[in-house]
Scaffold this motif. Structure first.
Motif, PDB file in Angstrom:
ATOM      1  N   ASP A  14      23.618  59.456  68.308  1.00 45.12           N
ATOM      2  CA  ASP A  14      24.890  59.885  67.729  1.00 45.12           C
ATOM      3  C   ASP A  14      25.769  58.720  67.289  1.00 45.12           C
ATOM      4  OD1 ASP A  14      25.308  58.953  70.304  1.00 45.12           O
ATOM      5  OD2 ASP A  14      26.922  60.372  70.733  1.00 45.12           O
ATOM      6  N   ARG A  15      25.201  57.481  67.272  1.00 42.45           N
ATOM      7  CA  ARG A  15      26.041  56.334  66.977  1.00 42.45           C
ATOM      8  C   ARG A  15      25.203  55.210  66.380  1.00 42.45           C
ATOM      9  NH1 ARG A  15      29.114  54.948  72.036  1.00 42.45           N
ATOM     10  NH2 ARG A  15      27.328  53.700  72.619  1.00 42.45           N
ATOM     11  N   PRO A  16      25.720  54.506  65.369  1.00 39.57           N
ATOM     12  CA  PRO A  16      24.981  53.366  64.830  1.00 39.57           C
ATOM     13  C   PRO A  16      24.823  52.267  65.874  1.00 39.57           C
ATOM     14  CG  PRO A  16      26.807  54.003  63.390  1.00 39.57           C
ATOM     15  CD  PRO A  16      26.988  54.744  64.676  1.00 39.57           C
ATOM     16  N   ARG A  17      23.947  51.315  65.576  1.00 38.27           N
ATOM     17  CA  ARG A  17      23.688  50.227  66.513  1.00 38.27           C
ATOM     18  C   ARG A  17      24.917  49.341  66.683  1.00 38.27           C
ATOM     19  NH1 ARG A  17      18.863  45.893  65.699  1.00 38.27           N
ATOM     20  NH2 ARG A  17      20.308  45.056  64.135  1.00 38.27           N
ATOM     21  N   VAL A  18      25.181  48.969  67.910  1.00 37.14           N
ATOM     22  CA  VAL A  18      26.282  48.067  68.244  1.00 37.14           C
ATOM     23  C   VAL A  18      25.684  46.831  68.901  1.00 37.14           C
ATOM     24  CG1 VAL A  18      28.393  47.772  69.587  1.00 37.14           C
ATOM     25  CG2 VAL A  18      27.879  49.992  68.552  1.00 37.14           C
ATOM     26  N   SER A  19      26.203  45.668  68.536  1.00 34.13           N
ATOM     27  CA  SER A  19      25.713  44.407  69.081  1.00 34.13           C
ATOM     28  C   SER A  19      26.851  43.691  69.807  1.00 34.13           C
ATOM     29  CB  SER A  19      25.179  43.521  67.945  1.00 34.13           C
ATOM     30  OG  SER A  19      24.636  42.319  68.447  1.00 34.13           O
ATOM     31  N   VAL A  20      26.550  43.195  71.008  1.00 33.31           N
ATOM     32  CA  VAL A  20      27.560  42.546  71.838  1.00 33.31           C
ATOM     33  C   VAL A  20      27.023  41.204  72.338  1.00 33.31           C
ATOM     34  CG1 VAL A  20      28.856  42.695  74.009  1.00 33.31           C
ATOM     35  CG2 VAL A  20      28.638  44.706  72.548  1.00 33.31           C
ATOM     36  N   GLY A  64      33.762  43.331  67.903  1.00 28.84           N
ATOM     37  CA  GLY A  64      34.773  42.942  66.936  1.00 28.84           C
ATOM     38  C   GLY A  64      35.590  41.736  67.327  1.00 28.84           C
ATOM     39  N   PHE A  65      35.189  41.047  68.409  1.00 29.41           N
ATOM     40  CA  PHE A  65      35.896  39.854  68.875  1.00 29.41           C
ATOM     41  C   PHE A  65      34.878  38.785  69.272  1.00 29.41           C
ATOM     42  CE2 PHE A  65      38.638  43.481  69.629  1.00 29.41           C
ATOM     43  CZ  PHE A  65      39.825  43.070  69.035  1.00 29.41           C
ATOM     44  N   GLY A  66      35.331  37.525  69.264  1.00 30.88           N
ATOM     45  CA  GLY A  66      34.408  36.447  69.601  1.00 30.88           C
ATOM     46  C   GLY A  66      33.212  36.461  68.663  1.00 30.88           C
ATOM     47  N   GLU A  67      32.020  36.406  69.251  1.00 28.57           N
ATOM     48  CA  GLU A  67      30.796  36.410  68.451  1.00 28.57           C
ATOM     49  C   GLU A  67      30.196  37.801  68.279  1.00 28.57           C
ATOM     50  OE1 GLU A  67      28.022  32.968  68.945  1.00 28.57           O
ATOM     51  OE2 GLU A  67      29.265  32.541  70.705  1.00 28.57           O
ATOM     52  N   SER A  68      30.847  38.821  68.814  1.00 30.43           N
ATOM     53  CA  SER A  68      30.330  40.183  68.652  1.00 30.43           C
ATOM     54  C   SER A  68      30.751  40.746  67.301  1.00 30.43           C
ATOM     55  CB  SER A  68      30.849  41.096  69.764  1.00 30.43           C
ATOM     56  OG  SER A  68      30.326  40.720  71.022  1.00 30.43           O
ATOM     57  N   PRO A  69      29.815  41.309  66.551  1.00 29.60           N
ATOM     58  CA  PRO A  69      30.176  41.916  65.258  1.00 29.60           C
ATOM     59  C   PRO A  69      31.142  43.084  65.434  1.00 29.60           C
ATOM     60  CG  PRO A  69      27.786  41.638  65.477  1.00 29.60           C
ATOM     61  CD  PRO A  69      28.372  41.390  66.827  1.00 29.60           C
ATOM     62  N   ALA A  70      31.771  43.445  64.326  1.00 28.24           N
ATOM     63  CA  ALA A  70      32.700  44.573  64.334  1.00 28.24           C
ATOM     64  C   ALA A  70      31.970  45.868  64.676  1.00 28.24           C
ATOM     65  CB  ALA A  70      33.368  44.699  62.966  1.00 28.24           C
ATOM     66  N   LEU A  71      32.729  46.820  65.201  1.00 27.08           N
ATOM     67  CA  LEU A  71      32.161  48.145  65.420  1.00 27.08           C
ATOM     68  C   LEU A  71      31.727  48.752  64.092  1.00 27.08           C
ATOM     69  CD1 LEU A  71      34.569  49.841  68.001  1.00 27.08           C
ATOM     70  CD2 LEU A  71      32.177  49.233  68.374  1.00 27.08           C
ATOM     71  N   ASP A 199      38.107  43.169  64.224  1.00 22.66           N
ATOM     72  CA  ASP A 199      38.607  44.458  64.715  1.00 22.66           C
ATOM     73  C   ASP A 199      39.991  44.359  65.332  1.00 22.66           C
ATOM     74  OD1 ASP A 199      36.447  45.847  63.821  1.00 22.66           O
ATOM     75  OD2 ASP A 199      35.494  46.098  65.775  1.00 22.66           O
ATOM     76  N   PHE A 200      40.688  43.241  65.115  1.00 22.62           N
ATOM     77  CA  PHE A 200      42.002  43.070  65.743  1.00 22.62           C
ATOM     78  C   PHE A 200      42.964  44.183  65.344  1.00 22.62           C
ATOM     79  CE2 PHE A 200      46.369  41.601  65.695  1.00 22.62           C
ATOM     80  CZ  PHE A 200      46.526  41.058  66.952  1.00 22.62           C
TER      81      PHE A 200
END
Length: 278
Positions: A14-20, A64-71, A199-200
């Motif tokens: 139910d959600r696209p891939r998220v990278s952290v 959406g912060f640091g080196e993590s891509p945006a949501l 994402d700020f």
């Protein structure tokens, strides 16, 4: 932090891939560290070694912060969504109810995760979510001003300012009570992190109104709310409100500390987190 960064990628139907982005250090019961809005995982560097002496410490960059891509597009940027994403990250990392420590937005997310039964303990340092509407407007205005300043200053100017205690105070005095303790390199890095966080604005906007509040008791796990006595972003009276919401929580003063206390008094902050985890 000197440990190599790795990326955790989670996908649900139910959600696209998220990278952290995350870093792991030490051994023992897992302890996850969550930073505040506009910051990055390196905010925890002053306390990492002390905590890693007794825990496996995992410091994350929030989406959406640091080196993590945006949501991904279509996902709401509020604390409940971020908590849901991090729950999936925990599962991917094989973390079974880790201890959590969070600062500001990270503290609010940690409380949401604790409410969902996904934490062994929660230490929240000046957590968001216990403000009045007037206090929220003040904090958001200050954060927007900090972001605008970071965007307006070229890297060369930031590096020159960061070389002196007065310059570091000008750049970070809103969140640190003792900005001179930050290294020039750290101040430059966190100014870049604030400037570049995709994402700020969306995360800040999601905190308006009731969506940014926390009004649930966490009676089944140890909870500590710790507040710096010199926090000018979220005044410490908000800690008293947090205590009313969570009567069983321990409320701790951090004398002489600002909104991001890990640098102002690393030994005290590490001790508060370790005491809660015990």
């Amino acid at each position: 932090m000197s440990e190599p960064v790795s990326f955790v990628r989670v996908t649900r139907e139910d959600r696209p891939r998220v990278s952290v982005a995350c870093e792991r250090r030490g051994s023992g019961e897992p302890l996850v560290l969550l930073h505040g809005i506009g910051h990055h995982r390196q905010a925890w560097a002053p306390v990492m070694d002390a905590l890693a002496a007794s825990h496996e410490v995992i410091a994350l960059d929030l989406p959406g912060f640091g080196e993590s891509p945006a949501l991904p597009a279509g996902l709401r940027h509020g604390p409940e969504t971020l908590a849901s994403v991090l729950a999936d990250v925990f599962a991917e990392l094989d973390l079974d109810r880790p201890h959590l420590a969070g600062n500001s937005l990270g503290g609010l997310i940690a409380l949401h995760l604790g409410r969902a039964g996904l934490a062994r303990s929660v230490t929240a340092l000046s957590p968001a979510g216990f403000w009045t509407e007037g206090e929220r407007r003040w904090a958001f205005a200050v954060l927007r001003a900090m972001r605008a300043g970071a965007e307006a200053l070229p890297d060369g100017a930031v590096r020159r300012l960061a070389r002196t205690p007065a310059g570091r105070a000008a750049l970070t005095g809103t969140i640190y009570a003792r900005p001179g303790r930050r290294s020039p390199e750290a101040v430059v890095a966190e100014t870049r992190a604030l400037r570049g966080a995709p994402d700020f604005a969306r995360t800040l906007a999601a905190g308006r109104g009731g969506d940014g509040l926390f009004r649930s008791d966490l009676a089944k796990i140890p909870v500590t709310i710790a507040w710096g006595t010199r926090d000018v972003l979220l005044p410490r009276r908000q800690g008293v409100r947090a205590k009313h919401v969570m009567p069983g929580a321990r409320l701790v003063r951090l004398p002489g500390c600002g909104h991001v206390p890990m640098s102002d008094d690393p030994a005290r902050v590490a001790r508060v987190i370790a005491d809660t985890a015990r």
